[in-house]
Enzyme design. Structure first.
Site, short mmCIF file in Angstrom:
data_model
loop_
_atom_site.label_atom_id
_atom_site.label_comp_id
_atom_site.label_asym_id
_atom_site.label_seq_id
_atom_site.Cartn_x
_atom_site.Cartn_y
_atom_site.Cartn_z
N LEU A 153 0.88 -1.10 0.02
CA LEU A 153 -0.15 0.08 0.14
C LEU A 153 1.04 1.40 0.07
O LEU A 153 0.79 2.06 0.75
CB LEU A 153 -0.84 0.01 1.23
CG LEU A 153 -2.12 0.87 0.94
CD1 LEU A 153 -3.26 0.33 -0.19
CD2 LEU A 153 -2.92 1.26 2.26
N GLY A 154 1.60 1.46 -0.93
CA GLY A 154 2.50 2.54 -1.04
C GLY A 154 1.71 3.67 -1.83
O GLY A 154 0.44 3.62 -2.16
N ARG A 155 2.69 4.46 -2.74
CA ARG A 155 2.12 5.43 -3.60
C ARG A 155 1.09 4.77 -4.49
O ARG A 155 -0.12 5.51 -4.60
CB ARG A 155 3.06 6.22 -4.43
CG ARG A 155 4.15 6.83 -3.69
CD ARG A 155 5.36 7.41 -4.30
NE ARG A 155 6.02 6.10 -4.73
CZ ARG A 155 7.54 5.99 -4.20
NH1 ARG A 155 8.02 6.79 -3.46
NH2 ARG A 155 8.27 5.01 -4.68
N SER A 175 1.08 -5.22 3.91
CA SER A 175 2.69 -4.80 3.76
C SER A 175 3.27 -5.08 5.06
O SER A 175 2.49 -5.55 6.05
CB SER A 175 2.47 -3.19 3.41
OG SER A 175 1.76 -2.52 4.41
N ARG A 176 4.51 -4.92 4.97
CA ARG A 176 5.19 -5.32 6.26
C ARG A 176 4.91 -4.52 7.51
O ARG A 176 4.80 -5.07 8.73
CB ARG A 176 6.73 -5.27 6.08
CG ARG A 176 7.21 -6.36 5.05
CD ARG A 176 8.73 -6.21 4.50
NE ARG A 176 8.70 -4.83 3.81
CZ ARG A 176 9.89 -4.41 3.35
NH1 ARG A 176 11.02 -5.20 3.41
NH2 ARG A 176 9.99 -3.16 2.63
N ARG A 233 6.28 -6.58 -10.16
CA ARG A 233 7.25 -7.01 -11.03
C ARG A 233 6.97 -8.52 -11.11
O ARG A 233 6.40 -9.02 -10.16
CB ARG A 233 8.51 -6.70 -10.10
CG ARG A 233 9.06 -5.48 -10.56
CD ARG A 233 9.74 -5.12 -11.68
NE ARG A 233 10.12 -3.76 -11.93
CZ ARG A 233 9.53 -2.82 -12.24
NH1 ARG A 233 8.28 -2.90 -12.85
NH2 ARG A 233 10.25 -1.37 -12.44
N ASP A 257 0.54 -7.62 -16.08
CA ASP A 257 1.39 -6.71 -17.05
C ASP A 257 2.85 -7.03 -16.68
O ASP A 257 3.65 -6.50 -17.72
CB ASP A 257 1.11 -5.37 -16.35
CG ASP A 257 1.68 -4.12 -17.27
OD1 ASP A 257 1.82 -4.25 -18.28
OD2 ASP A 257 2.50 -3.41 -16.45
N GLU A 262 10.78 -11.12 -18.96
CA GLU A 262 10.34 -10.42 -20.09
C GLU A 262 11.22 -10.31 -20.92
O GLU A 262 12.31 -10.06 -20.76
CB GLU A 262 9.79 -9.18 -19.34
CG GLU A 262 8.77 -9.17 -18.57
CD GLU A 262 8.44 -7.76 -17.62
OE1 GLU A 262 8.92 -6.69 -18.08
OE2 GLU A 262 7.47 -7.75 -16.92
N HIS A 280 4.10 -5.18 -20.01
CA HIS A 280 4.59 -4.31 -19.25
C HIS A 280 4.20 -2.77 -19.65
O HIS A 280 5.17 -2.15 -19.86
CB HIS A 280 5.96 -4.52 -19.22
CG HIS A 280 6.68 -3.83 -17.97
ND1 HIS A 280 7.60 -4.38 -17.40
CD2 HIS A 280 6.35 -2.76 -17.19
CE1 HIS A 280 8.10 -3.84 -16.18
NE2 HIS A 280 7.24 -2.67 -16.14
P1 NDP Z 1 6.36 2.33 -2.81
O1 NDP Z 1 7.62 2.41 -2.47
O2 NDP Z 1 5.47 3.59 -2.56
O3 NDP Z 1 5.29 1.17 -2.30
C1 NDP Z 1 5.89 -0.25 -2.15
C2 NDP Z 1 5.11 -1.15 -1.31
O4 NDP Z 1 5.43 -2.09 -1.26
C3 NDP Z 1 4.91 -0.41 0.23
O5 NDP Z 1 3.68 -0.46 0.69
C4 NDP Z 1 5.77 -1.65 0.87
O6 NDP Z 1 5.32 -1.51 2.35
C5 NDP Z 1 5.41 -2.48 0.21
N1 NDP Z 1 6.41 -3.70 0.26
C6 NDP Z 1 7.65 -3.77 0.10
N2 NDP Z 1 8.14 -4.78 0.44
C7 NDP Z 1 7.43 -5.80 0.79
C8 NDP Z 1 7.15 -7.24 1.40
N3 NDP Z 1 8.29 -7.84 1.50
N4 NDP Z 1 6.02 -7.62 1.62
C9 NDP Z 1 4.92 -6.75 1.74
N5 NDP Z 1 4.82 -5.62 1.02
C10 NDP Z 1 6.23 -5.21 0.77
O7 NDP Z 1 6.09 2.18 -4.24
P2 NDP Z 1 5.15 2.55 -5.47
O8 NDP Z 1 4.04 2.23 -5.01
O9 NDP Z 1 5.65 3.86 -6.20
O10 NDP Z 1 5.49 1.28 -6.62
C11 NDP Z 1 5.27 -0.02 -6.33
C12 NDP Z 1 6.06 -0.93 -7.49
O11 NDP Z 1 5.37 -0.82 -8.52
C13 NDP Z 1 7.39 -0.38 -7.67
O12 NDP Z 1 8.61 -0.77 -6.92
C14 NDP Z 1 7.49 -0.96 -9.13
O13 NDP Z 1 8.56 -2.19 -9.41
C15 NDP Z 1 6.26 -1.24 -9.66
N6 NDP Z 1 5.79 -0.67 -10.72
C16 NDP Z 1 5.44 -1.25 -12.08
C17 NDP Z 1 5.00 -0.61 -13.11
C18 NDP Z 1 4.72 -1.35 -14.15
O14 NDP Z 1 4.84 -0.68 -15.30
N7 NDP Z 1 4.07 -2.34 -14.13
C19 NDP Z 1 4.93 0.86 -13.28
C20 NDP Z 1 5.24 1.53 -11.92
C21 NDP Z 1 5.68 0.75 -10.79
P3 NDP Z 1 6.23 -2.02 3.50
O15 NDP Z 1 7.51 -1.49 3.30
O16 NDP Z 1 5.58 -1.57 4.76
O17 NDP Z 1 6.24 -3.67 3.43
#
Ligand code: NDP
Length: 314
Positions: A153-155, A175-176, A233, A257, A262, A280
């Protein structure tokens, strides 16, 4: 004198043009033998421009650029950038967060709606003349009001959760760490979230820490009525386990996606109708790609003018 910048992989043509106008730019992709070029000229470059979904900035490339001071990456994923090596050498790393939240969230919903309501499959049905031939198309599954589990639940995850409000969905996330100040309940156990959800959307970071987070146990918890959507990913899902679960109908369907290797997509998936496959393209709109390109330029400009980045990854 313009800073000398190395470009790894191809970028949007308009971005490549701006980079070539503003900097002393060299494209590594134009070299027949990139390693020989780097051995001879690596020390000339202070900047590296690359992309999150393409070349990244792997350990060997960073090591081949001993004067490197800044990396500007097109995209938000950091899994292909050796951040530890950059940190150790004090190299600034810029990326393009936030500007792509809307389009990646929209794509998550495009996949979710498509796999649930079977729109791409129905389109193939019409094109094949089966409607005209009097056949009837089967039923889909309801999205509005259903249970949406979000992994990460990031951005972007939060943008997806807000979209879900428009569909009157019941939202929970894993999320963690719980996220402060959001209205959606945190589920500390991923398997419990999968068991509860009708739709499980994956939008965590990639990289070693999330590798194969979605495994057989999570897929079986999601179960034969549950759908999986991945816009994060390919590495986050054990793809072989996912293929087995789909072929054996142990989950209802998937919208993907991203993939582990890939642009290779497992052949078994191409034969399945309950899977929607995208190359993608989650951030791939003119508006968002332009905003990402601008951020790549702004990061470089701010770094060379003031020694700071607009969006620093580390
Ligand atoms: P953020 O860093 O804002 O959010 C990442 C989230 O992942 C956080 O909520 C984090 O919470 C969670 N997370 C990280 N590690 C773990 C884990 N081991 N278990 C559970 N949750 C985890 O990133 P964004 O939202 O900006 O982007 C997320 C991802 O989306 C990017 O890293 C990118 O790889 C992918 N992406 C894909 C695109 C595509 O074309 N398909 C385009 C853009 C982005 P916490 O740390 O508390 O666990």
């Amino acid at each position: 004198m313009k800073p000398r910048i190395l470009q790894a992989g191809r970028l949007l043509p308009a971005l490549e043009q701006r980079l070539a106008a503003d900097y002393d730019l060299h494209r590594l992709s134009e070299e027949a033998d990139p390693n020989a070029f780097l051995a001879r000229h690596g020390a000339e470059f202070t900047g590296l421009v690359t992309s999150a979904g393409g070349a990244g900035a792997p350990t060997a490339l960073i090591a081949a650029l001993p004067q490197l001071r800044v990396i500007s990456s097109f995209g938000v994923g950091l899994d292909k950038i050796d951040l530890a090596a950059a940190r150790e050498r004090g190299i600034a790393v810029g990326y393009t967060p936030d500007v792509l939240n809307d389009c990646v969230a929209d794509t998550a919903f495009a996949l979710l709606l498509d796999v649930a309501r079977r729109t791409a499959e129905a389109d193939r049905f019409v094109r094949a003349g089966r409607w005209a031939a009097g056949q009837s198309f089967g039923l889909g599954r309801k999205v509005s009001g259903a249970r949406l589990g979000i992994v990460g639940l990031g951005r972007i995850g939060q943008t997806i959760a807000r979209r879900a409000g428009g569909f009157d969905m019941d939202v929970r996330y894993h999320s963690r760490r719980p996220v402060a100040g959001v209205p959606w309940p945190h589920e500390p156990a991923l398997r419990e979230l999968a068991r509860w959800a009708d739709y499980l959307v994956i939008i965590t970071a990639g990289g070693v820490e999330t590798r194969h987070l979605i495994d057989t146990a999570v897929l079986d918890a999601l179960g034969p009525r549950g759908f999986l959507i991945n816009v994060a990913r390919g590495s986050v899902i054990d793809e072989a386990a996912l293929v087995r679960a789909l072929v054996e109908r142990r989950i209802a369907g998937a919208g993907l996606d991203v993939f582990e290797r890939e642009p290779q997509v497992p052949a078994e998936l191409l034969a399945l109708d309950n899977v929607v496959l995208l190359p993608h393209i989650a951030s791939g709109t003119e508006e968002t790609r332009q905003a990402m390109a601008q951020r790549v330029l702004d990061n470089l400009a701010a770094f060379f003018a003031e020694g700071r980045l607009v969006s620093a990854a580390a």
